[in-house]
Design an enzyme around this catalytic site. Sequence first.
Site, short mmCIF file in Angstrom:
data_model
loop_
_atom_site.label_atom_id
_atom_site.label_comp_id
_atom_site.label_asym_id
_atom_site.label_seq_id
_atom_site.Cartn_x
_atom_site.Cartn_y
_atom_site.Cartn_z
N HIS A 41 -9.39 1.84 -0.01
CA HIS A 41 -9.21 2.54 1.26
C HIS A 41 -10.56 2.37 1.97
CE1 HIS A 41 -5.78 4.27 -0.74
NE2 HIS A 41 -5.42 4.92 0.35
N HIS A 52 0.84 -1.21 0.00
CA HIS A 52 0.00 0.00 0.00
C HIS A 52 0.87 1.25 0.00
CE1 HIS A 52 -3.93 2.06 0.96
NE2 HIS A 52 -3.03 3.04 1.05
N HIS A 87 1.48 5.44 -2.06
CA HIS A 87 0.98 6.51 -2.94
C HIS A 87 2.19 7.14 -3.63
CE1 HIS A 87 -3.21 6.54 -1.48
NE2 HIS A 87 -2.64 6.01 -0.42
N GLN A 147 -9.41 9.45 -5.44
CA GLN A 147 -9.13 10.09 -4.14
C GLN A 147 -10.28 10.95 -3.63
OE1 GLN A 147 -5.82 10.68 -1.90
NE2 GLN A 147 -7.81 10.88 -0.88
N ASP A 153 2.29 3.16 2.90
CA ASP A 153 1.30 4.21 2.62
C ASP A 153 1.93 5.52 2.14
OD1 ASP A 153 -1.19 5.33 2.25
OD2 ASP A 153 -1.77 5.33 4.36
N GLU A 176 -11.27 4.30 6.82
CA GLU A 176 -10.08 4.97 7.36
C GLU A 176 -10.52 6.17 8.19
OE1 GLU A 176 -7.23 6.43 4.54
OE2 GLU A 176 -5.72 6.84 6.08
#
Length: 411
Positions: free
Chosen positions: A208, A55, A57, A150, A307, A211
């Site tokens: 996701h 995971h 970005h 996102q 992440d 969260e």
Amino acid sequence: MDILVKGGVLADGTQADIAISGGRIAAVEPGIDADAAEVIDATGKLVSAPFVDPHFHMDATLSYGQPRVNGSGTLLEGIALWGELKQQQSRDDIVARALDYCRQAVAKGVLAIRSHVDVTDESFNTVEALLEVRDLVSDTLDLQLVAFPQDGWFRAQGAEAAVIRALDAGVDVVGGIPHFERTMADGAASVRAACELAAERGLRVDLHCDESDDPMSRHIETLAAETLRCGLQGRVAGSHLTSMHSMDNYYVAKILPLIAEAQVAAIPNPLINITLQGRMDTYPKRRGMTRVPELRAAGVTVAFGQDCVRDPWYPLGSGDMLDVAHMGLHVALMTAPDQMRAAYQMVTATPAEIMGLDFGLAPGKRASLVVLDAPDPIEALRLRPARLAVVSNGRIVARTAPAQTAFAGGF
Ligand code: FE2
């Protein structure tokens, strides 16, 4: 033989040499006597399957401080900052930062990364940049991309179409962010849409999911149910699942077997969960990481992710999955020896399994491995030592000298 790794200790404590030929592991056994173009002396050192980050970005990495620092430290301010940054950065900026990060991660023995890529960037720079990076690094590093809306599958105009466009362009996995939709109902609908799209195209799903610190967030329930309905067992992951930290115990007792039945994997991200969650608490402050030992005990596959590294959500990070596992085992109170060994697996073999990779130290597998300056996984977690050699697909791709101190303390 192309490479012979001599005298290493495997993660289970057995000693073995590893012979590599034609990009594959030819043999794993003690006392291999063969000529090799290159010999790596790993005497007494841990020789491990590569680190895998399930995971990340990569479109946002190494952008810390642009356009400014996240003052509140929250997920929501991070999303707002990223919204500004993605309008300012060029495709070349993203490629340069991503390649820089890939070099840092490979030096730490990371040979596969699943990166979410924000498809709600109107320019589509993010997707095009990371597709280019995936190609550029492919000999060394497996980069698996997730089409990540996102700003919300339904909340952002055109996001669903952007997910489809990204998949058409070659992005690998269907993403989503149900807790960021306007309502719980929209969130559930986004989970359904993501699973149906993945089933239609034969793809994996990684959302996701939940969260937040909201004990009433219930998207993991929908994700497990939709996984079963769409026949996606074993191909779906719920990333974060932080709300489970705050959920009622009775409800968690209901949801754990459902997650296991659906074979939905869990991907907590300890460094980020511990710093983004609990921000609205006074004291006691919640830890904000999902229930790792309980998920594992229920038979759920759990892997730790990185992440973020120096981006709108997190000022630190180094690409080292041992830092991730170190934090994860602390927050989850997994300090028994078998739990620490499990934490090591959760940044090596388990994420490889989630991503469907052919890694592992056995004959016939891809010749990808790491030699660490430590004798076993627990010492590796304690010291987070130099990765002495990193071998990817039968090629040495990084070497790091061990740290040395000249002590003059007088005792
Ligand atoms: Fe994430």
